[in-house]
Design a protein around this motif. Structure first.
Motif, PDB file in Angstrom:
ATOM      1  N   ILE A  66      55.628   7.955 -68.668  1.00  0.00           N
ATOM      2  CA  ILE A  66      55.268   6.621 -69.216  1.00  0.00           C
ATOM      3  C   ILE A  66      54.152   7.395 -70.339  1.00  0.00           C
ATOM      4  O   ILE A  66      54.141   7.051 -71.504  1.00  0.00           O
ATOM      5  CB  ILE A  66      54.403   5.772 -68.106  1.00  0.00           C
ATOM      6  CG1 ILE A  66      55.409   5.220 -67.348  1.00  0.00           C
ATOM      7  CG2 ILE A  66      53.641   4.585 -69.057  1.00  0.00           C
ATOM      8  CD1 ILE A  66      54.865   4.316 -66.016  1.00  0.00           C
ATOM      9  N   GLU A  67      53.242   8.133 -69.861  1.00  0.00           N
ATOM     10  CA  GLU A  67      52.244   8.588 -70.747  1.00  0.00           C
ATOM     11  C   GLU A  67      52.700   9.295 -71.930  1.00  0.00           C
ATOM     12  O   GLU A  67      52.081   9.312 -73.012  1.00  0.00           O
ATOM     13  CB  GLU A  67      51.139   9.259 -70.258  1.00  0.00           C
ATOM     14  CG  GLU A  67      50.163   8.554 -69.285  1.00  0.00           C
ATOM     15  CD  GLU A  67      48.991   9.308 -68.513  1.00  0.00           C
ATOM     16  OE1 GLU A  67      48.532   8.499 -67.956  1.00  0.00           O
ATOM     17  OE2 GLU A  67      49.005  10.378 -68.709  1.00  0.00           O
ATOM     18  N   GLN A  68      53.805  10.093 -71.673  1.00  0.00           N
ATOM     19  CA  GLN A  68      54.259  11.020 -72.915  1.00  0.00           C
ATOM     20  C   GLN A  68      55.471  10.251 -73.610  1.00  0.00           C
ATOM     21  O   GLN A  68      56.143  10.903 -74.400  1.00  0.00           O
ATOM     22  CB  GLN A  68      54.750  12.345 -72.050  1.00  0.00           C
ATOM     23  CG  GLN A  68      53.914  13.358 -71.583  1.00  0.00           C
ATOM     24  CD  GLN A  68      52.688  13.470 -72.682  1.00  0.00           C
ATOM     25  OE1 GLN A  68      52.742  13.775 -73.612  1.00  0.00           O
ATOM     26  NE2 GLN A  68      51.235  13.206 -72.261  1.00  0.00           N
ATOM     27  N   ASN A  69      55.513   8.959 -73.394  1.00  0.00           N
ATOM     28  CA  ASN A  69      56.549   8.144 -73.972  1.00  0.00           C
ATOM     29  C   ASN A  69      58.101   8.978 -73.910  1.00  0.00           C
ATOM     30  O   ASN A  69      58.974   8.910 -74.955  1.00  0.00           O
ATOM     31  CB  ASN A  69      56.415   8.101 -75.448  1.00  0.00           C
ATOM     32  CG  ASN A  69      55.580   6.702 -75.753  1.00  0.00           C
ATOM     33  OD1 ASN A  69      56.109   5.706 -75.457  1.00  0.00           O
ATOM     34  ND2 ASN A  69      54.324   6.893 -76.305  1.00  0.00           N
ATOM     35  N   MET A  70      58.448   9.384 -72.694  1.00  0.00           N
ATOM     36  CA  MET A  70      59.760   9.854 -72.495  1.00  0.00           C
ATOM     37  C   MET A  70      60.786   8.531 -72.423  1.00  0.00           C
ATOM     38  O   MET A  70      60.075   7.540 -72.258  1.00  0.00           O
ATOM     39  CB  MET A  70      59.779  10.730 -71.233  1.00  0.00           C
ATOM     40  CG  MET A  70      59.020  11.899 -71.278  1.00  0.00           C
ATOM     41  SD  MET A  70      58.786  12.984 -69.940  1.00  0.00           S
ATOM     42  CE  MET A  70      57.832  14.151 -70.425  1.00  0.00           C
ATOM     43  N   SER A  71      62.017   8.759 -72.398  1.00  0.00           N
ATOM     44  CA  SER A  71      62.963   7.772 -72.180  1.00  0.00           C
ATOM     45  C   SER A  71      62.413   6.929 -71.109  1.00  0.00           C
ATOM     46  O   SER A  71      62.575   7.358 -69.765  1.00  0.00           O
ATOM     47  CB  SER A  71      64.386   8.359 -71.885  1.00  0.00           C
ATOM     48  OG  SER A  71      64.893   7.130 -71.577  1.00  0.00           O
ATOM     49  N   GLN A  72      62.138   5.712 -71.197  1.00  0.00           N
ATOM     50  CA  GLN A  72      61.712   4.620 -70.032  1.00  0.00           C
ATOM     51  C   GLN A  72      62.909   4.399 -69.202  1.00  0.00           C
ATOM     52  O   GLN A  72      62.505   3.880 -67.974  1.00  0.00           O
ATOM     53  CB  GLN A  72      60.833   3.387 -70.624  1.00  0.00           C
ATOM     54  CG  GLN A  72      59.854   3.755 -71.514  1.00  0.00           C
ATOM     55  CD  GLN A  72      58.806   4.527 -70.760  1.00  0.00           C
ATOM     56  OE1 GLN A  72      57.984   4.074 -69.732  1.00  0.00           O
ATOM     57  NE2 GLN A  72      58.410   5.907 -71.278  1.00  0.00           N
ATOM     58  N   ASP A  73      64.293   4.648 -69.560  1.00  0.00           N
ATOM     59  CA  ASP A  73      65.323   4.594 -68.806  1.00  0.00           C
ATOM     60  C   ASP A  73      65.189   5.252 -67.619  1.00  0.00           C
ATOM     61  O   ASP A  73      65.941   4.927 -66.678  1.00  0.00           O
ATOM     62  CB  ASP A  73      66.523   4.824 -69.840  1.00  0.00           C
ATOM     63  CG  ASP A  73      67.792   3.957 -69.587  1.00  0.00           C
ATOM     64  OD1 ASP A  73      67.709   3.037 -68.886  1.00  0.00           O
ATOM     65  OD2 ASP A  73      68.736   4.663 -69.908  1.00  0.00           O
ATOM     66  N   LEU A  74      64.667   6.523 -67.715  1.00  0.00           N
ATOM     67  CA  LEU A  74      64.314   7.370 -66.621  1.00  0.00           C
ATOM     68  C   LEU A  74      63.920   6.524 -65.314  1.00  0.00           C
ATOM     69  O   LEU A  74      64.321   6.872 -64.353  1.00  0.00           O
ATOM     70  CB  LEU A  74      63.740   8.586 -66.814  1.00  0.00           C
ATOM     71  CG  LEU A  74      64.259   9.756 -67.769  1.00  0.00           C
ATOM     72  CD1 LEU A  74      63.053  10.413 -68.394  1.00  0.00           C
ATOM     73  CD2 LEU A  74      65.178  10.684 -67.146  1.00  0.00           C
ATOM     74  N   LEU A  75      62.986   5.566 -65.565  1.00  0.00           N
ATOM     75  CA  LEU A  75      62.266   5.083 -64.643  1.00  0.00           C
ATOM     76  C   LEU A  75      63.280   4.236 -63.703  1.00  0.00           C
ATOM     77  O   LEU A  75      62.971   3.998 -62.360  1.00  0.00           O
ATOM     78  CB  LEU A  75      61.135   4.299 -65.049  1.00  0.00           C
ATOM     79  CG  LEU A  75      60.266   5.145 -65.604  1.00  0.00           C
ATOM     80  CD1 LEU A  75      59.096   4.189 -66.443  1.00  0.00           C
ATOM     81  CD2 LEU A  75      59.500   6.133 -64.800  1.00  0.00           C
ATOM     82  N   VAL A  76      64.311   3.638 -64.298  1.00  0.00           N
ATOM     83  CA  VAL A  76      65.069   2.729 -63.466  1.00  0.00           C
ATOM     84  C   VAL A  76      66.314   3.743 -62.902  1.00  0.00           C
ATOM     85  O   VAL A  76      67.025   3.253 -61.814  1.00  0.00           O
ATOM     86  CB  VAL A  76      65.702   1.660 -64.201  1.00  0.00           C
ATOM     87  CG1 VAL A  76      64.798   0.775 -64.885  1.00  0.00           C
ATOM     88  CG2 VAL A  76      66.808   2.112 -65.279  1.00  0.00           C
ATOM     89  N   HIS A  77      66.319   4.853 -63.245  1.00  0.00           N
ATOM     90  CA  HIS A  77      67.515   5.735 -62.660  1.00  0.00           C
ATOM     91  C   HIS A  77      66.893   6.574 -61.500  1.00  0.00           C
ATOM     92  O   HIS A  77      65.785   6.669 -61.333  1.00  0.00           O
ATOM     93  CB  HIS A  77      68.280   6.385 -63.709  1.00  0.00           C
ATOM     94  CG  HIS A  77      69.170   5.660 -64.500  1.00  0.00           C
ATOM     95  ND1 HIS A  77      70.504   5.581 -64.189  1.00  0.00           N
ATOM     96  CD2 HIS A  77      68.954   4.854 -65.816  1.00  0.00           C
ATOM     97  CE1 HIS A  77      71.096   4.652 -65.068  1.00  0.00           C
ATOM     98  NE2 HIS A  77      70.128   4.351 -65.734  1.00  0.00           N
ATOM     99  N   ASN A  78      68.103   7.479 -60.958  1.00  0.00           N
ATOM    100  CA  ASN A  78      67.727   8.243 -59.810  1.00  0.00           C
ATOM    101  C   ASN A  78      66.432   9.127 -60.214  1.00  0.00           C
ATOM    102  O   ASN A  78      66.200   9.807 -61.053  1.00  0.00           O
ATOM    103  CB  ASN A  78      68.795   9.231 -59.644  1.00  0.00           C
ATOM    104  CG  ASN A  78      68.648   9.625 -58.006  1.00  0.00           C
ATOM    105  OD1 ASN A  78      67.639  10.254 -57.781  1.00  0.00           O
ATOM    106  ND2 ASN A  78      69.960   9.996 -57.412  1.00  0.00           N
ATOM    107  N   THR A  79      65.545   9.434 -59.436  1.00  0.00           N
ATOM    108  CA  THR A  79      64.325  10.144 -59.327  1.00  0.00           C
ATOM    109  C   THR A  79      64.564  11.439 -59.427  1.00  0.00           C
ATOM    110  O   THR A  79      63.727  12.248 -60.106  1.00  0.00           O
ATOM    111  CB  THR A  79      63.074   9.630 -58.348  1.00  0.00           C
ATOM    112  OG1 THR A  79      63.739   9.901 -57.031  1.00  0.00           O
ATOM    113  CG2 THR A  79      62.513   8.265 -58.408  1.00  0.00           C
ATOM    114  N   GLU A  80      65.865  11.852 -59.149  1.00  0.00           N
ATOM    115  CA  GLU A  80      66.188  13.350 -58.888  1.00  0.00           C
ATOM    116  C   GLU A  80      66.174  13.665 -60.529  1.00  0.00           C
ATOM    117  O   GLU A  80      66.235  15.109 -60.932  1.00  0.00           O
ATOM    118  CB  GLU A  80      67.475  13.469 -58.635  1.00  0.00           C
ATOM    119  CG  GLU A  80      67.451  13.748 -57.006  1.00  0.00           C
ATOM    120  CD  GLU A  80      66.584  15.102 -56.659  1.00  0.00           C
ATOM    121  OE1 GLU A  80      67.156  15.962 -57.309  1.00  0.00           O
ATOM    122  OE2 GLU A  80      65.953  14.848 -55.731  1.00  0.00           O
ATOM    123  N   LEU A  81      66.278  12.947 -61.479  1.00  0.00           N
ATOM    124  CA  LEU A  81      66.631  13.254 -63.105  1.00  0.00           C
ATOM    125  C   LEU A  81      65.122  13.507 -63.506  1.00  0.00           C
ATOM    126  O   LEU A  81      65.209  14.072 -64.677  1.00  0.00           O
ATOM    127  CB  LEU A  81      67.035  11.886 -63.544  1.00  0.00           C
ATOM    128  CG  LEU A  81      68.623  11.369 -63.454  1.00  0.00           C
ATOM    129  CD1 LEU A  81      68.699  10.169 -63.854  1.00  0.00           C
ATOM    130  CD2 LEU A  81      69.404  12.569 -64.072  1.00  0.00           C
TER     131      LEU A  81
END
Ligand code: DGI
Ligand code: FE
Ligand code: FE
Ligand code: FE
Length: 187
Positions: A66-81
């Motif tokens: 969140i803080e580093q403005n990475m793809s927020q899409d990551l948050l809804v996908h597998n935490t393994e990513l």
């Protein structure tokens, strides 16, 4: 940074099993780099640190995404990513590695990305085929990796996507985009 110093740093972040995996990825990545024309020293460094963030608490990784403005899409996908992009960030900020070719290879080692560099491909594939890996289909990919980098990558992506589909799990868009890009690029 020399190999032993890098290994000493990463060992503290990993379990024994994951450390042995890291050694396997390092050896495989150097071989693939020499075969396919990536810088073997960069391959060594990226391989050593590729799973640096593997055991960070999920809350810490989420905060960084969140803080580093990475793809927020990551948050809804597998935490393994998460450990791949978060790992690249921490390897830069905690370890002080600032070679962006190395950092990108770490960042994309799980999902892949469109227009992967040779180094990205080498790390992605080494992670998949290192000698400690034992899952269905890995032997075929190992064989093809001896002579065709892109085809080996396509097969590893196919296997991963099939594995996720078999469990009715979502597939992260970059993984599909990588698979398509390589397949279409080959014709
Ligand atoms: O960290 P490693 O175990 O060495 O390997 P990795 O970084 O390639 O992580 C792979 C895991 O991520 C594997 O168990 C499958 C899982 N995963 C979940 N969703 C996706 C995914 N992998 C890809 N490539 N794409 C996904 O959408
Ligand atoms: Fe990983
Ligand atoms: Fe930077
Ligand atoms: Fe790994």
């Amino acid at each position: 940074m020399d190999r032993n110093k890098a290994l000493g740093i990463v060992k503290q972040q990993l379990t024994e099993h994951r450390y042995l995996h890291t050694i396997g990825v390092m050896e495989t990545a150097i071989e693939l780099a020499n075969k396919y024309g990536a810088d073997p020293q960069k391959a060594e460094l990226a391989a050593i640190f590729h799973d640096y963030a593997k055991f960070r608490p999920k809350e810490e990784m989420k905060k960084i995404i969140i803080e580093q403005n990475m793809s927020q899409d990551l948050l809804v996908h597998n935490t393994e990513l998460w450990h791949a992009p978060v790992g690249a960030f921490l390897v830069e900020t905690e370890v002080g590695i600032n070679d962006h070719e190395v950092l990108n290879a770490i960042k994309y080692h799980t999902s892949g990305r469109m227009n992967m560099s040779i180094l990205d491909k080498v790390i992605f594939l080494a992670d998949y085929i290192e000698p400690g890996r034992h899952f269905p289909g890995v032997e075929e990919v190992r064989e093809i990796a001896k002579y065709d980098l892109d085809t080996a990558l396509i097969l590893s992506l196919r296997n991963t996507i099939q594995f996720l589909l078999g469990k009715t799990q979502p597939v992260y868009p970059d993984t599909v985009l990588t698979y398509n890009a390589l397949l279409l690029g080959k014709k």
